[in-house]
Each structure stands twice: as structure tokens, then as C-alpha cells.
Design a protein around this motif. Structure first.
Motif, PDB file in Angstrom:
ATOM      1  N   ALA A 159       0.827  -1.213   0.000  1.00  0.00           N
ATOM      2  CA  ALA A 159       0.000   0.000   0.000  1.00  0.00           C
ATOM      3  C   ALA A 159       0.858   1.259   0.000  1.00  0.00           C
ATOM      4  N   GLU A 160       1.878   1.286   0.829  1.00  0.00           N
ATOM      5  CA  GLU A 160       2.728   2.468   0.922  1.00  0.00           C
ATOM      6  C   GLU A 160       3.546   2.677  -0.352  1.00  0.00           C
ATOM      7  N   GLY A 161       4.050   1.596  -0.942  1.00  0.00           N
ATOM      8  CA  GLY A 161       4.798   1.702  -2.189  1.00  0.00           C
ATOM      9  C   GLY A 161       3.925   2.166  -3.341  1.00  0.00           C
ATOM     10  N   LEU A 162       2.714   1.622  -3.419  1.00  0.00           N
ATOM     11  CA  LEU A 162       1.783   2.025  -4.470  1.00  0.00           C
ATOM     12  C   LEU A 162       1.366   3.477  -4.290  1.00  0.00           C
ATOM     13  N   ALA A 163       1.071   3.881  -3.067  1.00  0.00           N
ATOM     14  CA  ALA A 163       0.681   5.272  -2.795  1.00  0.00           C
ATOM     15  C   ALA A 163       1.802   6.236  -3.190  1.00  0.00           C
ATOM     16  N   ALA A 164       3.027   5.903  -2.860  1.00  0.00           N
ATOM     17  CA  ALA A 164       4.161   6.764  -3.227  1.00  0.00           C
ATOM     18  C   ALA A 164       4.283   6.870  -4.751  1.00  0.00           C
ATOM     19  N   HIS A 165       4.125   5.772  -5.442  1.00  0.00           N
ATOM     20  CA  HIS A 165       4.177   5.776  -6.905  1.00  0.00           C
ATOM     21  C   HIS A 165       3.083   6.676  -7.486  1.00  0.00           C
ATOM     22  N   LEU A 166       1.873   6.547  -6.980  1.00  0.00           N
ATOM     23  CA  LEU A 166       0.759   7.354  -7.489  1.00  0.00           C
ATOM     24  C   LEU A 166       0.990   8.838  -7.233  1.00  0.00           C
ATOM     25  N   ARG A 167       1.452   9.181  -6.039  1.00  0.00           N
ATOM     26  CA  ARG A 167       1.752  10.592  -5.735  1.00  0.00           C
ATOM     27  C   ARG A 167       2.800  11.135  -6.700  1.00  0.00           C
ATOM     28  N   ASP A 168       3.877  10.365  -6.904  1.00  0.00           N
ATOM     29  CA  ASP A 168       4.977  10.820  -7.754  1.00  0.00           C
ATOM     30  C   ASP A 168       4.590  10.966  -9.224  1.00  0.00           C
ATOM     31  N   HIS A 169       3.697  10.111  -9.698  1.00  0.00           N
ATOM     32  CA  HIS A 169       3.402  10.077 -11.130  1.00  0.00           C
ATOM     33  C   HIS A 169       2.109  10.777 -11.553  1.00  0.00           C
ATOM     34  N   TYR A 170       1.183  11.037 -10.619  1.00  0.00           N
ATOM     35  CA  TYR A 170      -0.120  11.551 -11.049  1.00  0.00           C
ATOM     36  C   TYR A 170      -0.589  12.824 -10.352  1.00  0.00           C
ATOM     37  N   TYR A 171      -0.116  13.093  -9.153  1.00  0.00           N
ATOM     38  CA  TYR A 171      -0.626  14.248  -8.402  1.00  0.00           C
ATOM     39  C   TYR A 171      -0.486  15.563  -9.171  1.00  0.00           C
ATOM     40  N   ALA A 172       0.590  15.763  -9.868  1.00  0.00           N
ATOM     41  CA  ALA A 172       0.837  17.050 -10.532  1.00  0.00           C
ATOM     42  C   ALA A 172      -0.132  17.322 -11.679  1.00  0.00           C
ATOM     43  N   ASP A 173      -0.624  16.278 -12.326  1.00  0.00           N
ATOM     44  CA  ASP A 173      -1.396  16.472 -13.554  1.00  0.00           C
ATOM     45  C   ASP A 173      -2.856  16.014 -13.502  1.00  0.00           C
ATOM     46  N   TYR A 174      -3.255  15.315 -12.454  1.00  0.00           N
ATOM     47  CA  TYR A 174      -4.606  14.764 -12.384  1.00  0.00           C
ATOM     48  C   TYR A 174      -5.252  15.052 -11.036  1.00  0.00           C
ATOM     49  N   ALA A 175      -6.584  15.128 -11.057  1.00  0.00           N
ATOM     50  CA  ALA A 175      -7.327  15.214  -9.805  1.00  0.00           C
ATOM     51  C   ALA A 175      -7.257  13.831  -9.160  1.00  0.00           C
ATOM     52  N   MET A 176      -6.632  13.751  -7.993  1.00  0.00           N
ATOM     53  CA  MET A 176      -6.472  12.455  -7.315  1.00  0.00           C
ATOM     54  C   MET A 176      -6.349  12.685  -5.826  1.00  0.00           C
ATOM     55  N   ILE A 177      -7.017  11.835  -5.071  1.00  0.00           N
ATOM     56  CA  ILE A 177      -6.846  11.842  -3.624  1.00  0.00           C
ATOM     57  C   ILE A 177      -6.669  10.399  -3.176  1.00  0.00           C
ATOM     58  N   LEU A 178      -5.812  10.207  -2.190  1.00  0.00           N
ATOM     59  CA  LEU A 178      -5.531   8.879  -1.652  1.00  0.00           C
ATOM     60  C   LEU A 178      -5.893   8.843  -0.177  1.00  0.00           C
ATOM     61  N   PHE A 179      -6.478   7.735   0.255  1.00  0.00           N
ATOM     62  CA  PHE A 179      -6.766   7.486   1.668  1.00  0.00           C
ATOM     63  C   PHE A 179      -6.117   6.165   2.025  1.00  0.00           C
ATOM     64  N   LEU A 180      -5.435   6.119   3.143  1.00  0.00           N
ATOM     65  CA  LEU A 180      -4.829   4.885   3.621  1.00  0.00           C
ATOM     66  C   LEU A 180      -5.413   4.584   4.990  1.00  0.00           C
ATOM     67  N   SER A 181      -6.039   3.414   5.126  1.00  0.00           N
ATOM     68  CA  SER A 181      -6.721   3.045   6.371  1.00  0.00           C
ATOM     69  C   SER A 181      -6.228   1.695   6.858  1.00  0.00           C
ATOM     70  N   ASP A 182      -6.210   1.527   8.175  1.00  0.00           N
ATOM     71  CA  ASP A 182      -5.961   0.219   8.766  1.00  0.00           C
ATOM     72  C   ASP A 182      -7.297  -0.521   8.794  1.00  0.00           C
ATOM     73  N   VAL A 183      -7.288  -1.778   8.367  1.00  0.00           N
ATOM     74  CA  VAL A 183      -8.508  -2.581   8.365  1.00  0.00           C
ATOM     75  C   VAL A 183      -8.219  -3.968   8.934  1.00  0.00           C
ATOM     76  N   GLU A 184      -9.264  -4.590   9.468  1.00  0.00           N
ATOM     77  CA  GLU A 184      -9.181  -5.969   9.931  1.00  0.00           C
ATOM     78  C   GLU A 184      -9.825  -6.841   8.857  1.00  0.00           C
ATOM     79  N   VAL A 185      -9.101  -7.840   8.412  1.00  0.00           N
ATOM     80  CA  VAL A 185      -9.593  -8.698   7.342  1.00  0.00           C
ATOM     81  C   VAL A 185     -10.199  -9.962   7.947  1.00  0.00           C
ATOM     82  N   LEU A 186     -11.448 -10.218   7.590  1.00  0.00           N
ATOM     83  CA  LEU A 186     -12.143 -11.379   8.134  1.00  0.00           C
ATOM     84  C   LEU A 186     -11.965 -12.620   7.266  1.00  0.00           C
ATOM     85  N   ARG A 187     -11.302 -12.468   6.144  1.00  0.00           N
ATOM     86  CA  ARG A 187     -10.995 -13.580   5.255  1.00  0.00           C
ATOM     87  C   ARG A 187      -9.546 -13.423   4.775  1.00  0.00           C
TER      88      ARG A 187
END
Length: 105
Positions: A73-101
Motif C-alpha cells: 500500500a505504501e509503495g503504491l501510494a508513493a508511486h501514485l503521488r509521484d506520477h499523477y498528483y501534478a497532472d490529475y485530480a487524485m486523492i488517496l486514503f490509507l486506512s488500517d482494516v481488519e480482514v475477516l478472510r
């Protein structure tokens, strides 16, 4: 005799809200960062760039949810910030979740 509940595995939920035109490119990015899967839905709302509807593809938004481990998640978020934030409308949310499966992620 009481049994302890087993620990529920923690994962990260990366939520991406962005322009629909990026869908194919972002799917490729997600897969290249070894995420096991994603969910994409149409999104509409209002933000700093005004009202975004879903009626015309050129101005519509999508919401992509990626459930994965923290490093992915952190690597993907960093990639998206570096490659898309300057030119596109984009917002990222990172949440902790409990997975039941957990075997799926």
C-alpha cells in the motif's frame, strides 16, 4: 473454559479517487506493485476542483480500493503521488482494516 478469540489480521486499505480516464493505467500500476486485487466503482462528488459527475466519461471519477499489506500500500501510494498528483485530480486514503478472510489477501 473460555477460548481466546484469534487475532484478526491487519491489512491496509488504499482508496484512490481520481479521474476515470486513468483507470487502465492505474490497474496496470496496481498489478505491477503486486496487489492481489482491487475494486473499482464510479464516483461523484464535490471537491477542490468543483463538482464531478458520472454522466460524461471525460469528467467522471472512479474510486479504486486496494486491500493489501502495508508495504504494498505504501509503495503504491508513493508511486501514485509521484506520477499523477501534478497532472490529475487524485486523492488517496490509507486506512488500517481488519480482514475477516485473510487467506484472500
Amino acid at each position: 473454559m473460555s477460548s481466546k478469540p484469534s487475532a484478526v489480521p491487519q491489512r491496509k486499505l488504499l482508496t484512490i479517487v481520481t479521474e476515470a480516464v486513468l483507470e487502465t493505467t492505474l490497474v496496470r500500476d496496481i498489478e505491477q506493485h503486486n496487489a492481489h486485487g482491487y475494486t473499482i466503482t464510479d464516483a461523484r462528488g464535490k471537491g477542490s476542483r468543483g463538482v464531478r459527475g458520472a454522466g460524461w466519461e471525460a469528467s467522471s471519477n472512479i474510486r479504486i480500493e486496494v486491500l493489501c499489506d502495508a508495504s504494498t500500500a505504501e509503495g503504491l501510494a508513493a508511486h501514485l503521488r509521484d506520477h499523477y498528483y501534478a497532472d490529475y485530480a487524485m486523492i488517496l486514503f490509507l486506512s488500517d482494516v481488519e480482514v475477516l478472510r485473510p487467506a484472500k489477501f
